[in-house]
Design a protein around this motif. Structure first.
Motif: not given
Length: 693
Positions: A238-241, A585-594
Motif C-alpha cells: 500500500p504505497g499510497e498509505l 482511495w475508498q479501499q486505502m481508507a479501509l486499509a488505513s483503519e485496519a
C-alpha cells in the motif's frame, strides 16, 4: 583510483528497456449488469500485478500448462520496476566458498520475531532455485572468475548473503520474467485495475476490474469481469498509505480489496522506514554506498541557514561518521538503534529536523563536519568495521563523491538519468515509508483464507518485524513459484470456465458492481484529493516511525469516522480515470483503519518498540541519548518478548475490524527428511495438502 566501467555498461544497467506487450485478447462476450454492459474474459487463473512476484507466479503456472492471464494497473509502473537503491539487493543462500546452512539462514530471516518459522525455512531453501532460475533467464548477477556469485553484507545480515545487479536489480528481474511470460504466450491486460473479488459459495469466482480507457455509453465505468476459479494477488504493497513515502506514485496494492472479501491480514503493525529522496522528485532509497561514501549531512531552515545538526547528536566526529556509514547496511529505522549512540539516531535527528520545518540534504562534495570541540573528520579516525570496509573497497579518496565513484559509479549515473547531478549539487532527502512487512495472511503454499485466492510478493504478510535487505525480492520469487506449483497440482487452472459460468455467479457479480457504484456519488462533499490528503497525513503523523499511544487511538477514531462518511456519502469523481482512483482511495481508507486497529490493539496490550516504530511513553524504560543529553520526548517502551512469538490477525467483520493474536507457526530443525519414506508424498501430490480445506 576509480572503477573504469564503459558508459555502455552503465547505460544498460540503469536505462533498462522493457519489452513491448503483445496485442490484447478480446473479451469473449458481455453480460448486462444494471446499466452496464460488462465484457467478460475467462481464464483458469488471474494474476493481479505485473511485478517480479506476479510474473514469477504466471510464468511458473504457464510452464505447467495453466491457463493464466495477468492484470496490471500500469505494466512496468509498479514497485518492482521503478524502485531500488544504490545496489538493490537480492538476498539468497550464499553459494560462494563453503556454501550455506539453510537452518541458519532461516533463523536469520526470522530473527526479528513475529514470523512463521516454516515460512523462513521455505524462503531459505527456495532461494538457491530462485537465483539459479533468474540467472537462466538472463539476470546479470555478478560472478567471480571461478563462477561464485559476488556477495556483500546488507541490513540484518551478519553473514553476507546479498548480491545485486546494481540499482535496477528488481527492474531487470521484471524484464527477464516478462520476456519469458511473453514467450509463453501469457496474455496481459494493461491499464486494468482489479477492484472487487467476486466470490460464490465460499470461494473466489473472479475479479471485477475497471478499465477507464474502455469506458463508453454502454459501460460508463469501463467495468470488465475476469472469470476464474483461481486468483493470485500480487499487486504489491500500500504505497499510497503514507504522505512521506519512497514508493512510486500510484501504488495502492490490494489490502482493501482483500479485506472486503473477508480475507485475513496479518502483521499490519510492521513496516519499514528509512532515508530516501522525496517522492515529489525521484523517490529512491539512500542505503548502501550512498552513505558508505560518508557525505556531509545538514539541514537548511526557512532563512537559508545551514545547520550541522548531527554534530549535536554524537560525542565525537569518529562516532558521527561511523554511524552515517552504518546506515548503508543498517538502513531501516530500528528503535533499539537509537540507543547507545547507534545508527538510528541519524534517522531520529533527520525526523526532528523535518518536524521543525527544515529541509535535509546530503552533500557528496563535502566530508562530514567535525563535532564541535572535537577533531576534524579523517579517514584515519573511523571505527574498525568502517575502516576495514573502506580499505577493502579501496575507497580512500579525499571526497565522498570520489569514494562513491570508486565503489559504485552506477549510484551516480542513476540520479543523472533523472536530471539530478550529485557530483555538482546536494541531494534533498527525508525519512520515508518504504515497505509493508505485513499483508495478506498466507500458508506455506501462499494460500489465503479465501479458497482459490493466493497472495505473493509484498501483498503477502510473510515477513516479521525485520528482515534481511533483499529478502523481500527472494520471498516473491520463492512463493510465486510455490503458488504456481500448488495451483497446477490442484488442476483448477488448466482450462477456463465454460460459457455457462457467468450464470452461476450472476448475483455475486451484480453485488460487486453495486458495491463499486455505492462508492461513486456525484455531488459528494468527499473527493479523491481530500480523502488522499486526510489518510496520508494521519498515517504519516500518527502511525509513522515515532508513535504516541494516544495519537494512535485518536487516529483510529478519525479513520473510523472517515470510513463511515465514505459509506454514507461516497466519493465524487468527474471522469472514468478518477472513478478508479475514488474506489482505490475508498479501499486505502479501509486499509488505513485496519493498520491503526492493529497498532492500537498492540499498544493497548503493552506492545513496545521494535522494527519500524518507536512507541514513545513517558514511563518507557528505553531512553535515547544525544551528546547534549537525554532525549526525554523520545523515551520509548522496549519490546515485550512474548509479542515476538505471535502475530496479530486482522479481519473485517461487516463494518468492524476483529483483531486477534495467533502464535507463529513452528518449524522443527531437528526433523530430517528421508528419501524412500518421503518420495511417495511428492510423487502422489500429498505434499500439497489439497484435501486439508
Amino acid at each position: 583510483m576509480t572503477i573504469d566501467v564503459p558508459q555502455s555498461i552503465l547505460d544498460a544497467l540503469t536505462d533498462v528497456a522493457m519489452p513491448r506487450l503483445p496485442p490484447e485478447r478480446r473479451a469473449l462476450g458481455s453480460v448486462a449488469v444494471g446499466d452496464h454492459s460488462v465484457p467478460v474474459h475467462r481464464h483458469g487463473c488471474i494474476v493481479m500485478g505485473s511485478g517480479a512476484a506476479g510474473l514469477r507466479a504466471a510464468v511458473e503456472l504457464g510452464r505447467r500448462g495453466g491457463d493464466v492471464a495477468i492484470l496490471s494497473q500500469s505494466a512496468w509502473g509498479g514497485t518492482s520496476a521503478c524502485s531500488g537503491s544504490d545496489k538493490q539487493t537480492l538476498h539468497t543462500a550464499n553459494t560462494a566458498g563453503r556454501g550455506d546452512d539453510l537452518n541458519a539462514m532461516a533463523r536469520a530471516i526470522r530473527a526479528g520475531g513475529a514470523m512463521d518459522e516454516d515460512t523462513a525455512y521455505i524462503e531459505a531453501a527456495g532461494s538457491g532455485r530462485a537465483l539459479a532460475s533468474l540467472q537462466y533467464l538472463g539476470l546479470p548477477l555478478p560472478q567471480d572468475p571461478l563462477g561464485g556469485t559476488l556477495r556483500y553484507q546488507t541490513d540484518h545480515d551478519e553473514v553476507g548473503r546479498a548480491t545485486s545487479c546494481g540499482p535496477r536489480t528488481s527492474r531487470l528481474m521484471v524484464r527477464v520474467l516478462a520476456e519469458e511470460a511473453i514467450r509463453l504466450g501469457i496474455p496481459f491486460f494493461n491499464h486494468t485495475t482489479g477492484v472487487r473479488l467476486v466470490t460464490n459459495g465460499g470461494r473466489v469466482a473472479g475479479v471485477l476490474a475497471m478499465r477507464p480507457k474502455q469506458a463508453d455509453r454502454a459501460n460508463p465505468l469501463g467495468l470488465a469481469f475476469y472469470r476464474a476459479p483461481v486468483v493470485v494477488l500480487a499487486a504489491g504493497g500500500p504505497g499510497e498509505l503514507y504522505r512521506d513515502s519512497v514508493y512510486p506514485n500510484g501504488c495502492f496494492g490490494s489490502l482493501g480489496m482483500a479485506l472486503e472479501a473477508g480475507i485475513e491480514l496479518v502483521n499490519l503493525t510492521e513496516s519499514q522506514f528509512g532515508i530516501g529522496t522525496r517522492r515529489e522528485g525521484f523517490p529512491w532509497n539512500l542505503s548502501g554506498t550512498y552513505v558508505q561514501a560518508l557525505p556531509h549531512i545538514y539541514s537548511v531552515d526557512a532563512e537559508g541557514r545551514e545547520h550541522h545538526f548531527l554534530g549535536g547528536c554524537y560525542r565525537t566526529t569518529q562516532e558521527l561518521a561511523s554511524n552515517i556509514f552504518r546506515k548503508g547496511y543498517q538502513w531501516p529505522f530500528h528503535a533499539t538503534r537509537m540507543l547507545d549512540f547507534g545508527s538510528s539516531l541519524v534517522d531520529l535527528a533527520i525526523f526532528r529536523e523535518t518536524e521543525a520545518g527544515r529541509r535535509v540534504y546530503m552533500d557528496f562534495n563535502r566530508n562530514p563536519e567535525a563535532v564541535p570541540g572535537d577533531l576534524p573528520f579523517s579517514l584515519d579516525r573511523l571505527d574498525d568495521d568502517v575502516a576495514r570496509y573502506l580499505g577493502t573497497a579501496r575507497a580512500s579518496q579525499a571526497t565522498p563523491i570520489g569514494r562513491l565513484r570508486r565503489m559504485n559509479p552506477l549510484a551516480i549515473e542513476l540520479y543523472r538519468r533523472y536530471k539530478v547531478d550529485i557530483t555538482a549539487e546536494p541531494l534533498e532527502f527525508a525519512v520515508n515509508n518504504q515497505h509493508m512487512n505485513g499483508g495478506i495472511a498466507v500458508d506455506t503454499w501462499a494460500r489465503t483464507s479465501l479458497a482459490g485466492v493466493y497472495a505473493v510478493g509484498e501483498a503477502a504478510g510473510t515477513h516479521g518485524v525485520t528482515r534481511p535487505g533483499g529478502a523481500a525480492l527472494n520471498a516473491g520469487q520463492v512463493f510465486g513459484t510455490r503458488a504456481a506449483e500448488h495451483i497446477a497440482a490442484s488442476g483448477l487452472a488448466r482450462t477456463a470456465p465454460g460459457e455457462d459460468a457467468e450464470a452461476s455467479v450472476a448475483a455475486a457479480l451484480a453485488g460487486a458492481v453495486r458495491a463499486v457504484e455505492s462508492v461513486l456519488r456525484a455531488g459528494s462533499p468527499l473527493d479523491v484529493a481530500g480523502v488522499r490528503a486526510e489518510v496520508q497525513a494521519r498515517m504519516s503523523e500518527k502511525a509513522g516511525m515515532i508513535c504516541q499511544p494516544d495519537a494512535i487511538a485518536g487516529g483510529l477514531s478519525e479513520a473510523r469516522a472517515l470510513n463511515a462518511r465514505i459509506r454514507s456519502e461516497g466519493i465524487a469523481h468527474d471522469r472514468p480515470a478518477e472513478a478508479v482512483r475514488a474506489v482505490q482511495w475508498q479501499q486505502m481508507a479501509l486499509a488505513s483503519e485496519a493498520v491503526l486497529s492493529a497498532l492500537d490493539t498492540f499498544v493497548r496490550a503493552g506492545g513496545g518498540s521494535r522494527g519500524a516504530r518507536a512507541i514513545c511513553d513517558p514511563a518507557g524504560a528505553s531512553l535515547p541519548m544525544s551528546a547534549a543529553g537525554p532525549l526525554e520526548d523520545y523515551r520509548f517502551r522496549p519490546e515485550r518478548p512474548e509479542h515476538g512469538r505471535e502475530q496479530l490477525v486482522v479481519r473485517l467483520d461487516g463494518r468492524a475490524f476483529e483483531v486477534s493474536a495467533r502464535p507463529n507457526r513452528a518449524f522443527d530443525e531437528a526433523a530430517r527428511p528421508f528419501f524412500e519414506r518421503d518420495w511417495p508424498d511428492w510423487l502422489t501430490g500429498r505434499i500439497y495438502g489439497l484435501a486439508d480445506r
